[in-house]
Design a protein around this motif. Structure first.
Motif, PDB file in Angstrom:
ATOM      1  N   VAL A 151      86.020  36.246  -7.474  1.00 32.56           N
ATOM      2  CA  VAL A 151      85.429  36.956  -6.417  1.00 32.56           C
ATOM      3  C   VAL A 151      84.564  35.756  -5.558  1.00 32.56           C
ATOM      4  CG1 VAL A 151      83.393  37.885  -7.195  1.00 32.56           C
ATOM      5  CG2 VAL A 151      84.161  38.949  -5.206  1.00 32.56           C
ATOM      6  N   GLN A 152      84.692  35.827  -4.000  1.00 34.71           N
ATOM      7  CA  GLN A 152      83.805  34.772  -3.519  1.00 34.71           C
ATOM      8  C   GLN A 152      83.177  35.782  -2.372  1.00 34.71           C
ATOM      9  OE1 GLN A 152      85.033  30.479  -2.833  1.00 34.71           O
ATOM     10  NE2 GLN A 152      87.284  31.557  -3.172  1.00 34.71           N
ATOM     11  N   GLU A 153      82.156  34.918  -1.725  1.00 37.53           N
ATOM     12  CA  GLU A 153      81.419  35.832  -0.578  1.00 37.53           C
ATOM     13  C   GLU A 153      81.087  34.827   0.631  1.00 37.53           C
ATOM     14  OE1 GLU A 153      78.446  38.910  -2.012  1.00 37.53           O
ATOM     15  OE2 GLU A 153      77.209  37.539  -0.638  1.00 37.53           O
ATOM     16  N   ALA A 154      81.324  35.513   1.746  1.00 36.38           N
ATOM     17  CA  ALA A 154      80.899  34.673   3.092  1.00 36.38           C
ATOM     18  C   ALA A 154      80.208  35.793   3.837  1.00 36.38           C
ATOM     19  CB  ALA A 154      82.190  34.415   3.789  1.00 36.38           C
ATOM     20  N   GLY A 160      74.788  40.010  18.845  1.00 36.48           N
ATOM     21  CA  GLY A 160      73.909  40.840  19.297  1.00 36.48           C
ATOM     22  C   GLY A 160      72.865  40.926  17.960  1.00 36.48           C
ATOM     23  N   GLY A 161      72.969  40.264  17.008  1.00 30.77           N
ATOM     24  CA  GLY A 161      72.047  40.436  15.563  1.00 30.77           C
ATOM     25  C   GLY A 161      72.984  41.472  14.632  1.00 30.77           C
ATOM     26  N   GLY A 162      72.583  41.295  13.416  1.00 28.02           N
ATOM     27  CA  GLY A 162      73.146  41.948  12.184  1.00 28.02           C
ATOM     28  C   GLY A 162      74.119  40.550  11.671  1.00 28.02           C
ATOM     29  N   THR A 163      74.610  41.272  10.634  1.00 23.60           N
ATOM     30  CA  THR A 163      75.440  40.459   9.804  1.00 23.60           C
ATOM     31  C   THR A 163      76.703  40.989   9.165  1.00 23.60           C
ATOM     32  OG1 THR A 163      74.218  40.427   7.597  1.00 23.60           O
ATOM     33  CG2 THR A 163      73.573  38.524   9.099  1.00 23.60           C
ATOM     34  N   ALA A 164      77.618  40.212   8.973  1.00 24.09           N
ATOM     35  CA  ALA A 164      78.957  40.834   8.278  1.00 24.09           C
ATOM     36  C   ALA A 164      79.020  40.192   6.862  1.00 24.09           C
ATOM     37  CB  ALA A 164      80.199  40.800   9.167  1.00 24.09           C
ATOM     38  N   THR A 165      79.184  40.650   5.935  1.00 26.77           N
ATOM     39  CA  THR A 165      79.421  39.955   4.619  1.00 26.77           C
ATOM     40  C   THR A 165      80.744  40.322   3.966  1.00 26.77           C
ATOM     41  OG1 THR A 165      76.885  40.303   3.984  1.00 26.77           O
ATOM     42  CG2 THR A 165      78.757  39.923   2.313  1.00 26.77           C
ATOM     43  N   ILE A 166      81.538  39.398   3.723  1.00 35.96           N
ATOM     44  CA  ILE A 166      82.951  39.595   3.111  1.00 35.96           C
ATOM     45  C   ILE A 166      83.188  39.101   1.711  1.00 35.96           C
ATOM     46  CG2 ILE A 166      85.386  39.082   3.922  1.00 35.96           C
ATOM     47  CD1 ILE A 166      83.733  40.143   6.100  1.00 35.96           C
ATOM     48  N   SER A 167      83.443  40.048   0.961  1.00 37.03           N
ATOM     49  CA  SER A 167      83.433  39.479  -0.481  1.00 37.03           C
ATOM     50  C   SER A 167      85.138  39.869  -0.704  1.00 37.03           C
ATOM     51  CB  SER A 167      82.568  40.658  -1.350  1.00 37.03           C
ATOM     52  OG  SER A 167      81.541  40.486  -1.142  1.00 37.03           O
ATOM     53  N   TYR A 168      85.565  38.755  -1.378  1.00 33.56           N
ATOM     54  CA  TYR A 168      87.058  38.543  -1.197  1.00 33.56           C
ATOM     55  C   TYR A 168      87.613  37.975  -2.732  1.00 33.56           C
ATOM     56  CZ  TYR A 168      86.588  33.899   0.059  1.00 33.56           C
ATOM     57  OH  TYR A 168      86.185  32.478   0.463  1.00 33.56           O
ATOM     58  N   SER A 169      88.726  38.377  -2.995  1.00 37.96           N
ATOM     59  CA  SER A 169      89.305  38.143  -4.235  1.00 37.96           C
ATOM     60  C   SER A 169      90.944  37.598  -4.010  1.00 37.96           C
ATOM     61  CB  SER A 169      89.290  39.158  -5.512  1.00 37.96           C
ATOM     62  OG  SER A 169      90.158  39.035  -6.445  1.00 37.96           O
ATOM     63  N   VAL A 176      86.311  42.917   0.810  1.00 35.47           N
ATOM     64  CA  VAL A 176      85.206  44.262   1.204  1.00 35.47           C
ATOM     65  C   VAL A 176      84.564  43.659   2.133  1.00 35.47           C
ATOM     66  CG1 VAL A 176      83.445  45.579   0.057  1.00 35.47           C
ATOM     67  CG2 VAL A 176      85.587  44.914  -1.325  1.00 35.47           C
ATOM     68  N   VAL A 177      84.400  44.526   3.099  1.00 40.41           N
ATOM     69  CA  VAL A 177      83.497  44.101   4.459  1.00 40.41           C
ATOM     70  C   VAL A 177      82.274  45.195   4.445  1.00 40.41           C
ATOM     71  CG1 VAL A 177      83.404  44.111   6.910  1.00 40.41           C
ATOM     72  CG2 VAL A 177      85.648  43.553   5.660  1.00 40.41           C
ATOM     73  N   LYS A 178      81.056  44.562   4.410  1.00 41.73           N
ATOM     74  CA  LYS A 178      79.884  45.405   4.731  1.00 41.73           C
ATOM     75  C   LYS A 178      79.111  44.822   5.853  1.00 41.73           C
ATOM     76  CE  LYS A 178      75.949  46.777   1.768  1.00 41.73           C
ATOM     77  NZ  LYS A 178      76.075  48.270   2.275  1.00 41.73           N
ATOM     78  N   LEU A 179      78.732  45.547   6.804  1.00 42.63           N
ATOM     79  CA  LEU A 179      78.080  45.139   8.169  1.00 42.63           C
ATOM     80  C   LEU A 179      76.353  45.714   7.547  1.00 42.63           C
ATOM     81  CD1 LEU A 179      80.475  46.463  10.841  1.00 42.63           C
ATOM     82  CD2 LEU A 179      80.201  44.139   9.728  1.00 42.63           C
ATOM     83  N   ASP A 180      75.577  44.966   8.132  1.00 46.94           N
ATOM     84  CA  ASP A 180      74.102  45.290   8.111  1.00 46.94           C
ATOM     85  C   ASP A 180      73.450  44.930   9.148  1.00 46.94           C
ATOM     86  OD1 ASP A 180      71.385  45.813   7.035  1.00 46.94           O
ATOM     87  OD2 ASP A 180      71.496  43.673   6.118  1.00 46.94           O
ATOM     88  N   GLY A 181      72.838  46.085  10.117  1.00 41.46           N
ATOM     89  CA  GLY A 181      72.170  45.557  11.322  1.00 41.46           C
ATOM     90  C   GLY A 181      72.942  45.619  12.487  1.00 41.46           C
ATOM     91  N   VAL A 182      74.311  45.803  12.521  1.00 41.69           N
ATOM     92  CA  VAL A 182      75.202  45.323  13.737  1.00 41.69           C
ATOM     93  C   VAL A 182      74.999  46.687  14.886  1.00 41.69           C
ATOM     94  CG1 VAL A 182      77.404  44.933  14.265  1.00 41.69           C
ATOM     95  CG2 VAL A 182      76.694  43.847  12.363  1.00 41.69           C
ATOM     96  N   LEU A 245      83.902  37.701  18.422  1.00 47.77           N
ATOM     97  CA  LEU A 245      82.561  37.557  18.302  1.00 47.77           C
ATOM     98  C   LEU A 245      82.062  36.780  17.151  1.00 47.77           C
ATOM     99  CD1 LEU A 245      81.999  41.315  18.873  1.00 47.77           C
ATOM    100  CD2 LEU A 245      81.653  39.721  20.402  1.00 47.77           C
ATOM    101  N   THR A 246      82.637  36.746  15.989  1.00 44.60           N
ATOM    102  CA  THR A 246      82.158  36.120  14.833  1.00 44.60           C
ATOM    103  C   THR A 246      83.274  36.005  13.637  1.00 44.60           C
ATOM    104  OG1 THR A 246      80.444  35.831  13.273  1.00 44.60           O
ATOM    105  CG2 THR A 246      81.284  37.906  13.439  1.00 44.60           C
ATOM    106  N   MET A 247      83.413  34.744  13.094  1.00 47.21           N
ATOM    107  CA  MET A 247      84.453  34.399  12.118  1.00 47.21           C
ATOM    108  C   MET A 247      83.809  33.795  10.963  1.00 47.21           C
ATOM    109  SD  MET A 247      88.337  32.785  13.010  1.00 47.21           S
ATOM    110  CE  MET A 247      87.529  31.487  13.629  1.00 47.21           C
ATOM    111  N   VAL A 248      84.322  34.069   9.688  1.00 48.00           N
ATOM    112  CA  VAL A 248      83.895  33.556   8.498  1.00 48.00           C
ATOM    113  C   VAL A 248      85.173  32.731   7.913  1.00 48.00           C
ATOM    114  CG1 VAL A 248      82.190  35.117   8.018  1.00 48.00           C
ATOM    115  CG2 VAL A 248      84.448  35.453   6.958  1.00 48.00           C
ATOM    116  N   SER A 249      85.078  31.678   7.287  1.00 47.90           N
ATOM    117  CA  SER A 249      86.073  30.960   6.558  1.00 47.90           C
ATOM    118  C   SER A 249      86.178  31.436   5.355  1.00 47.90           C
ATOM    119  CB  SER A 249      85.846  29.299   6.488  1.00 47.90           C
ATOM    120  OG  SER A 249      86.617  28.807   5.778  1.00 47.90           O
TER     121      SER A 249
END
Length: 252
Positions: A151-154, A160-169, A176-182, A245-249
């Protein structure tokens, strides 16, 4: 490995966690463990960990002697606890080791039930029995991915504020996508999610539960994706991203 063999491996987690197997049986369990897929291996490791944590909890809570009358009642009840007896069959394809595991598993459950009944905690001068054993929890798909060995996380920030955390295997082929404060999108708009592996692949719209409740969202079919993106789209989404809007590697 067949589904039946996989289930027998998970059933062996209890006796394995208790070290209640001889060296040959332990080697056989570990050989089975090496042959299953990542999901089954994660489930097995979670069960072993939870059993060992429960034993440690029982040990701590039961450090003080139980009242004599409660101890006597528990000891009196143990002989009357029903034991599971294997049903006789004229044709059996179950190995003797499986029956051995079942007998040990039954003894483990009986012992833990008795230990749970004897655990007491003093509260305001009184004695309250504390239940420490229940049904074995089944890990959610998100928990299985989080426990995967690869598992890795980005994390990415929304404009506009807030974050998206992507945990992936990669082994589980899932994220797994989790949004906080979006913040919610403007009226008539939706956030849309994408796997990007050369060309963007839509994996659905962000739901209100993701935004307000912070729910974990499991997305399969990761494939060879190298990025995960969020875009702002007209309500209902688009076949291709309109405004990223945003993108993770996603590392290999």
């Amino acid at each position: 490995m067949s589904e039946a063999s996989r289930q027998r491996l998970l059933d062996a987690a209890e006796v394995y966690a208790l070290h209640a197997v001889d060296p040959a049986e332990e080697a056989e369990i570990e050989q089975d463990l090496a042959s299953v897929d990542d999901t089954a291996r994660v489930q097995f490791n979670i069960l072993v960990s939870e059993i060992q944590e429960t034993l440690a909890l029982v040990s701590v809570l039961d450090a003080a002697d139980a009242p004599a009358d409660l101890r006597a009642r528990v000891l009196q009840e143990i002989p009357g606890i029903a034991q599971l007896i294997p049903t006789a069959s004229t044709v059996s394809n179950v190995a003797s080791m499986s029956r051995h595991r079942e007998r040990k598993s039954n003894r483990w459950r009986t012992a833990m039930m008795a230990a749970a009944a004897a655990v007491v905690v003093a509260v305001g001068g009184g004695v309250v029995a504390t239940q420490v054993m229940g049904n074995d929890p089944t890990p959610t798909q998100a928990e299985q991915i989080a426990a995967a060995p690869d598992v890795q996380e980005a994390t990415a920030a929304f404009p506009g504020g807030g974050t998206a955390t992507i945990s992936y295997s990669r082994g589980s082929d899932s994220a797994v996508v989790k949004l906080d404060g979006v913040a919610a999108p403007a009226a008539g708009k939706d956030y849309q999610m994408w796997f990007v592996d050369g060309a963007p692949r839509s994996v659905g719209l962000v739901t209100s539960d993701q935004l307000t409740g912070g729910d974990d969202t499991v997305i399969g079919g990761m494939g060879a994706a190298t990025n995960f993106a969020f875009s702002l789209e007209p309500a209902g989404g688009s076949p291709q991203p309109t405004e990223v809007l945003t993108m993770v590697s996603l590392a290999a």
